[in-house]
Design a protein around this motif. Structure first.
Motif, mmCIF file in Angstrom:
data_model
loop_
_atom_site.group_PDB
_atom_site.id
_atom_site.type_symbol
_atom_site.label_atom_id
_atom_site.label_comp_id
_atom_site.label_asym_id
_atom_site.label_seq_id
_atom_site.Cartn_x
_atom_site.Cartn_y
_atom_site.Cartn_z
ATOM 1 N N GLY A 286 -8.092 -6.497 32.548
ATOM 2 C CA GLY A 286 -8.734 -6.363 33.843
ATOM 3 C C GLY A 286 -7.882 -5.656 34.876
ATOM 4 N N LEU A 287 -8.210 -5.901 36.160
ATOM 5 C CA LEU A 287 -7.599 -5.177 37.257
ATOM 6 C C LEU A 287 -6.101 -5.431 37.355
ATOM 7 C CD1 LEU A 287 -7.968 -3.333 39.681
ATOM 8 C CD2 LEU A 287 -8.551 -5.347 41.056
ATOM 9 N N GLU A 288 -5.669 -6.660 37.139
ATOM 10 C CA GLU A 288 -4.237 -6.961 37.214
ATOM 11 C C GLU A 288 -3.464 -6.183 36.154
ATOM 12 O OE1 GLU A 288 -3.741 -11.140 36.949
ATOM 13 O OE2 GLU A 288 -4.608 -11.558 38.928
ATOM 14 N N ALA A 289 -4.027 -6.077 34.961
ATOM 15 C CA ALA A 289 -3.367 -5.306 33.914
ATOM 16 C C ALA A 289 -3.307 -3.827 34.273
ATOM 17 C CB ALA A 289 -4.091 -5.500 32.588
ATOM 18 N N VAL A 290 -4.370 -3.304 34.891
ATOM 19 C CA VAL A 290 -4.374 -1.898 35.310
ATOM 20 C C VAL A 290 -3.305 -1.664 36.373
ATOM 21 C CG1 VAL A 290 -5.746 -0.094 36.418
ATOM 22 C CG2 VAL A 290 -6.796 -1.578 34.715
ATOM 23 N N GLN A 291 -3.135 -2.600 37.292
ATOM 24 C CA GLN A 291 -2.107 -2.469 38.328
ATOM 25 C C GLN A 291 -0.718 -2.426 37.706
ATOM 26 O OE1 GLN A 291 -3.141 -5.873 40.717
ATOM 27 N NE2 GLN A 291 -4.472 -4.693 42.068
ATOM 28 N N THR A 292 -0.465 -3.290 36.724
ATOM 29 C CA THR A 292 0.828 -3.264 36.038
ATOM 30 C C THR A 292 1.002 -1.960 35.276
ATOM 31 O OG1 THR A 292 0.759 -5.674 35.809
ATOM 32 C CG2 THR A 292 2.310 -4.488 34.412
ATOM 33 N N SER A 293 -0.077 -1.481 34.657
ATOM 34 C CA SER A 293 -0.010 -0.194 33.955
ATOM 35 C C SER A 293 0.397 0.917 34.915
ATOM 36 C CB SER A 293 -1.368 0.141 33.331
ATOM 37 O OG SER A 293 -1.726 -0.785 32.346
#
Length: 374
Positions: free
Chosen positions: A188-195
Motif C-alpha cells: 500500500g501507500l506506506e510501502a510506496v513511500q518507503t520505495s
C-alpha cells in the motif's frame, strides 16, 4: 391497434440495440417481458415486470440511455394494456399508482446511473494521476542501459496501482551499470513511500559513490533517517564495472541486504544460485548489528543471463496444491540462450509464474533479467 404499436416498439428496440453499446441487456429484458406477456395470453398482465429494465441499465449504460430505457419500457407496457384488457378490468387509481411507481423507479435508476458515471470519472482521474506519479517514481529503463541488456516484469498487488512495495532500478553511471532490486516490508501507500526513499537515495548515491558498499551505506542511512522504526527493505545491489576485461572473463559485483539471491543461467540452461558468502540484514535494521556486509564478485560470461526477483515470485503459491513457485527448477528451460532476446524470455517466465499461481499474484513481484551479450 396494439399489434402496430408493439411492432413499432420492437422496431425502435432493434434500432437502439444496433446504435448503442451497453444497452443490449436492458433492451433484451424489455423484449423478454413483452414476449412473455404475449405468450401468457390476454388474461395475464406481466408487463409490470418491465421494471427490471431500468434497474439493469443502471450498471450497463449512461444515465441518458437509462432514462431512454425506462421510457421505452413504459411505452411497451402501455402498448400491452389493450391486449391484456387491463384498461377494462383494473381500477384507474391502481393503474395510476403503477405508473407513478414505475416512473419513480425510472427516475431513481437514471440518478443512480448518473452517480455511477460521476464516481467512475473521479476514479479514472485519480488512477491517471496515481499512474503518472508511480511511473515517475519507478522510471522504467529501456531495453539497454550502458552495455547491459535487460527486461522486466513488475506486478503490484494493490488495486489500480503500477508500483507497490517492490522496487528496482538500473542506472548507467561513471562507475559502471548499477542495479538495485528491493522489497519493502508491507504493502500500500506506506510501502510506496518507503520505495520512494530507497529509490531516491540509490539514484543519487549510484552516481556519487565510487564503491558499491558506499552506495548501500548511503541508501541505508536514508532509510534509517526517513522511515519509521521497525520498517525495513530487503535489497540486492549489483554492479557491472565500467572497466572490464574480455567478455569471457567479465565479473559482476554483488552486495546483499537480506534479499533473494540471484540466479545465473548459462546458455545451455544450467542454473547457479549466487548465494552471498555473508548474508546480511535488510536496510533499516543495520543499526542492530555490528559491521557491514562486504561485496563479492562472481563471473558472468557473455550470453549468460542473470535473473533477479523479489519474494513475491518465489512465494507465489499454486492454488490447487499450495506449493511455492519453483523458480530455480523452471528458469533454466525458459531463459537458456535468451541473452539476445530477454523480452521474450521474461515474457515466458512471467507467463509460467502466472500459470502456477492460477492467473493472479497475491503479492508485489519483480522479475528482472540482465545480460551482457557478445
Amino acid at each position: 391497434m396494439w399489434t402496430r404499436a408493439f411492432r413499432k416498439a420492437v422496431d425502435a428496440l432493434g434500432a437502439v440495440i444496433s446504435a448503442h453499446q451497453g444497452m443490449t441487456i436492458p433492451l433484451t429484458a424489455i423484449a423478454a417481458v413483452a414476449a412473455a406477456d404475449l405468450l401468457a395470453g390476454r388474461n395475464h398482465f406481466l408487463a409490470p415486470m418491465m421494471v427490471m429494465a431500468p434497474a439493469l441499465a443502471v450498471v450497463t449504460t449512461a444515465w441518458k440511455r437509462t432514462l431512454l430505457i425506462g421510457l421505452l419500457g413504459g411505452a411497451v407496457q402501455a402498448a400491452l394494456m389493450p391486449y391484456d384488457g387491463v384498461l377494462d378490468t383494473q381500477d384507474r387509481r391502481i393503474l395510476a399508482g403503477m405508473a407513478i411507481s414505475y416512473l419513480t423507479v425510472v427516475l431513481f435508476s437514471a440518478y443512480a446511473s448518473w452517480w455511477r458515471e460521476v464516481r467512475t470519472e473521479q476514479y479514472r482521474a485519480v488512477v491517471t494521476v496515481a499512474e503518472a506519479a508511480q511511473r515517475a517514481l519507478l522510471r522504467p529503463p529501456g531495453p539497454r542501459v550502458g552495455g547491459v541488456s535487460l527486461a522486466v516484469r513488475y506486478a503490484s498487488a494493490a488495486d489500480a496501482a503500477q508500483i507497490g512495495g517492490d522496487l528496482y532500478a538500473v542506472l548507467d553511471t561513471p562507475h559502471g551499470v548499477r542495479a538495485l532490486v528491493g522489497d519493502v516490508r508491507g504493502k500500500g501507500l506506506e510501502a510506496v513511500q518507503t520505495s520512494a526513499v530507497v529509490m531516491g537515495a540509490f539514484r543519487e548515491a549510484a552516481y556519487d559513490e565510487g564503491g558499491l558498499a558506499g552506495v548501500a551505506r548511503r541508501v541505508d542511512a536514508s532509510v534509517r533517517r526517513h522511515v519509521m522504526d521497525g520498517e525495513f527493505t530487503t535489497a540486492l545491489f549489483l554492479e557491472f564495472p565500467a572497466q572490464r576485461r574480455a567478455a569471457e572473463d567479465a565479473e559482476i559485483e554483488l552486495l546483499h541486504y537480506g534479499h533473494v539471491p540471484p540466479l545465473r543461467v548459462s546458455p545451455d540452461g544450467r542454473v547457479t544460485s549466487l548465494d552471498p558468502p555473508e548474508p546480511w540484514v535488510p536496510l533499516g535494521l543495520t543499526g542492530f548489528v555490528r559491521g557491514a556486509p562486504e561485496p563479492w564478485r562472481v563471473p558472468l560470461g557473455a550470453d549468460e543471463v542473470l535473473v533477479l526477483c523479489t519474494d513475491g515470485v518465489i512465494e507465489a503459491r499454486d492454488p490447487r496444491h499450495g506449493g511455492f513457485y519453483p523458480l530455480a527448477e523452471r528458469v533454466g528451460a525458459l531463459v537458456a540462450g535468451a541473452a539476445r532476446d530477454l523480452e521474450a524470455a521474461v515474457g515466458r517466465l512471467y507467463a509460467d509464474l502466472l500459470g502456477h499461481a492460477g492467473g493472479t499474484l497475491g503479492d508485489d513481484s519483480v522479475l528482472l533479467l540482465l545480460a551482457r551479450p557478445r
